[in-house]
Design an enzyme around this catalytic site. Structure first.
Site, PDB file in Angstrom:
ATOM      1  N   SER A 238       1.250  -1.173   0.061  1.00 47.32           N
ATOM      2  CA  SER A 238      -0.253  -0.232   0.455  1.00 47.32           C
ATOM      3  C   SER A 238       0.964   1.347   0.030  1.00 47.32           C
ATOM      4  O   SER A 238       2.398   1.139  -0.545  1.00 47.32           O
ATOM      5  CB  SER A 238      -0.661   0.495   0.935  1.00 47.32           C
ATOM      6  OG  SER A 238      -0.364  -0.040   2.725  1.00 47.32           O
ATOM      7  N   LYS A 239      -0.074   2.188   0.165  1.00 47.59           N
ATOM      8  CA  LYS A 239       1.038   3.652   0.033  1.00 47.59           C
ATOM      9  C   LYS A 239       1.836   3.672   0.896  1.00 47.59           C
ATOM     10  O   LYS A 239       3.097   4.090   1.516  1.00 47.59           O
ATOM     11  CB  LYS A 239       0.165   4.697   0.252  1.00 47.59           C
ATOM     12  CG  LYS A 239      -0.712   4.784  -1.267  1.00 47.59           C
ATOM     13  CD  LYS A 239      -1.265   6.521  -1.030  1.00 47.59           C
ATOM     14  CE  LYS A 239      -2.701   6.958  -2.215  1.00 47.59           C
ATOM     15  NZ  LYS A 239      -3.710   6.228  -1.288  1.00 47.59           N
ATOM     16  N   ARG A 240       2.296   3.116   2.312  1.00 47.86           N
ATOM     17  CA  ARG A 240       2.521   2.964   3.627  1.00 47.86           C
ATOM     18  C   ARG A 240       4.139   2.295   3.265  1.00 47.86           C
ATOM     19  O   ARG A 240       4.917   3.034   3.652  1.00 47.86           O
ATOM     20  CB  ARG A 240       2.063   2.133   4.338  1.00 47.86           C
ATOM     21  CG  ARG A 240       1.179   2.434   6.189  1.00 47.86           C
ATOM     22  CD  ARG A 240       0.935   1.615   6.340  1.00 47.86           C
ATOM     23  NE  ARG A 240       0.630   0.005   6.520  1.00 47.86           N
ATOM     24  CZ  ARG A 240       1.733  -0.387   6.254  1.00 47.86           C
ATOM     25  NH1 ARG A 240       2.447  -0.597   6.698  1.00 47.86           N
ATOM     26  NH2 ARG A 240       1.064  -1.514   6.070  1.00 47.86           N
ATOM     27  N   GLY A 242       5.682   3.226   0.345  1.00 43.41           N
ATOM     28  CA  GLY A 242       5.680   4.290  -0.447  1.00 43.41           C
ATOM     29  C   GLY A 242       5.366   3.191  -2.229  1.00 43.41           C
ATOM     30  O   GLY A 242       5.735   3.393  -3.469  1.00 43.41           O
TER      31      GLY A 242
END
Ligand code: GLU
Ligand code: ZN
Length: 468
Positions: A238-240, A242
């Site tokens: 996920s965005k977490r 990067g």
């Protein structure tokens, strides 16, 4: 039978790695079987769908070279069709109006949870006309109450679901708009889908969708559910982590060939082969060889593949991405050397096109100031005389070619009894602004006579100023 596959993203975010891989697998399946590949934008969620996302999807597909034979279709343009089929199902009594209010449904749910049952719609409007309740009804699909749904997942193998596990799904909301599981079926049916390749987050929807197909008298496609991608910590990517949109990889200087090769291997293998051209992927990809288990994203490997493709693709092809990078930086690429020549000079020493572009800016644009450390070390007063000597030699040189430039540096070094590096490195800082560039003779040839002579003069001024 012609194979037809599709990619059906919801435009509620960027085209990320997982979506791009699903698109690639679906595309490969079509291409391998000389089939057709359809792009469908599932934009029925009007609040979350954005034009920015649509553009990101279209741009990403184009950059990766995942071309489609039909579409993009937009679900929001097909509402009349969905309405007509909902009416047809109502007329055939394969769907019915449900008048239950939110409170009633909540109460039902609580009761079921209290008696340790799985919460589900109990079908109370199935055979009873509850229109007297006066609520605006939803439309529910009459799911078969008995039997089971069976399908042979192309990745997972045989899957069997008892119909009693599935409740009567809402196919139209009270405002009349159709729901996801319904629109997907109508589109897959109308667009003649033979194979649906998608993320395994949809696996629970599949038996419901198959039942709707059957109610419409249509044969469902074959399904292949691709497992998810994990970040290095084992959680869903996920965005977490990067994880970003596909076009961000372009910004960061990856080649589409590298990303495609990376994606195809993320959950699929063919022996221990790592490098696949697009032709080889098409020839060798088989959806049934996709791993059942999730795959883990590895940015080191992507970087390695990128460098591999930077080194092995024709320089002219790599140059197209360098061109894009430089244009992003507002560079007029006509104001400097051929991009192909720059790629040839730089590709060994850079890992991404981003890095290559940054290190090649000086070939096209003047820099504002020298790298401080490099200038301090190399543009010292003691170098004034050698720099004057070499600058004069450059000015007098007839053929501005690497060998001749190289020879001038050798001659200058001999004349002044200096090591070659004592001249080459100050020249490099003078012309490139930093201590990093391709071999000095190649650098100078690329830069050209005018820019070189001008920058040598500037460097001499700088050294003189320092001497005072
Ligand atoms: N629109 C769905 C999504 O983006 C995919 C639906 C499908 O592939 O069937 O998750
Ligand atoms: Zn009801």
């Amino acid at each position: 039978m012609t194979v037809v596959t599709r990619f059906a993203p919801s435009p509620t975010g960027l085209l990320h790695i997982g979506g791009a891989r699903t698109a690639l697998y679906s595309w490969l399946h079509a291409r391998r079987h000389n089939g057709r590949f359809v792009l469908r934008i599932e934009d029925t969620d009007r609040e979350r769908s954005t034009q920015v996302s649509v553009d990101a999807i279209l741009d990403g597909m184009q950059w990766l070279g995942l071309d489609y034979d039909a579409g993009p279709f937009y679900q929001t343009q097909r509402f009349d069709r969905y309405k007509a089929v909902i009416q047809q199902l109502l007329d055939e009594d394969k769907a019915y109006y449900c008048y239950c209010s939110r409170e009633e449904l909540d109460a039902m749910r609580e009761q079921q949870l209290a008696s340790k049952q799985k919460p589900r719609y109990d079908g109370r409007c199935r055979d009873t006309d509850n229109s007297h309740k006066g609520t605006r009804p939803v439309v529910r699909f009459r799911n078969p109450p008995q039997g089971h749904v069976e399908f042979n997942d192309l990745v997972r193998g045989k899957i069997v679901i008892d119909n009693r596990e599935l409740d009567d799904l809402i196919i139209a909301r009270s405002d009349g708009t159709p729901t996801y599981n319904f629109t997907v079926v109508i589109d897959d049916m109308d667009m003649g889908m033979t194979h649906v390749v998608r993320g395994d987050d949809h696996i629970n929807n599949t038996p419901r969708q198959i039942n709707i197909f059957r109610a419409l008298g249509a044969e469902p496609p074959q399904y292949g559910h691709v497992p998810m991608i994990l970040g290095p910590d084992g959680a869903r990517l996920s965005k977490r982590h990067g994880a970003v949109g596909v076009m961000q990889y372009r910004q960061e200087g990856y080649l589409p060939e590298a990303l495609l090769n990376y994606l195809v291997r993320l959950g699929w293998s063919h022996g221990d082969q790592e490098i696949f051209s697009l032709e080889e992927m098409i020839e060798k990809f088989d959806i049934s060889d996709v791993n059942k288990a999730a795959s883990t994203f590895n940015s080191e490997k992507l970087l390695w593949l990128n460098h591999h493709y930077m080194m092995t693709l024709p320089a002219g092809q790599v140059a197209q991405e360098l061109d894009w990078q430089l244009q992003q930086r507002g560079v007029d690429t006509a104001s400097g050397p051929s991009l192909q020549a720059v790629v040839e000079a730089q590709r060994e020493r850079t890992k991404t096109l981003h890095e290559m572009a940054e290190r090649s800016l000086f070939l096209y644009q003047d820099f504002d100031q020298y790298d401080e450390k490099a200038a301090k070390k190399n543009l010292r007063p003691v170098i004034l005389q050698p720099m004057q000597n070499i600058a004069e030699r450059f000015a007098a040189l007839e053929n501005w070619q690497a060998e001749n430039l190289h020879q001038q540096i050798i001659d200058c070094a001999e004349q002044l009894e200096l090591k070659m590096g004592k001249i080459a490195q100050p020249v490099r800082v003078a012309v490139a602004g930093s201590g990093v560039s391709p071999p000095i003779d190649i650098t100078l040839e690329l830069l050209g006579r005018d820019k070189t002579l001008r920058r040598m003069e500037q460097a001499l001024d700088y050294i003189r100023a320092r001497a005072e």
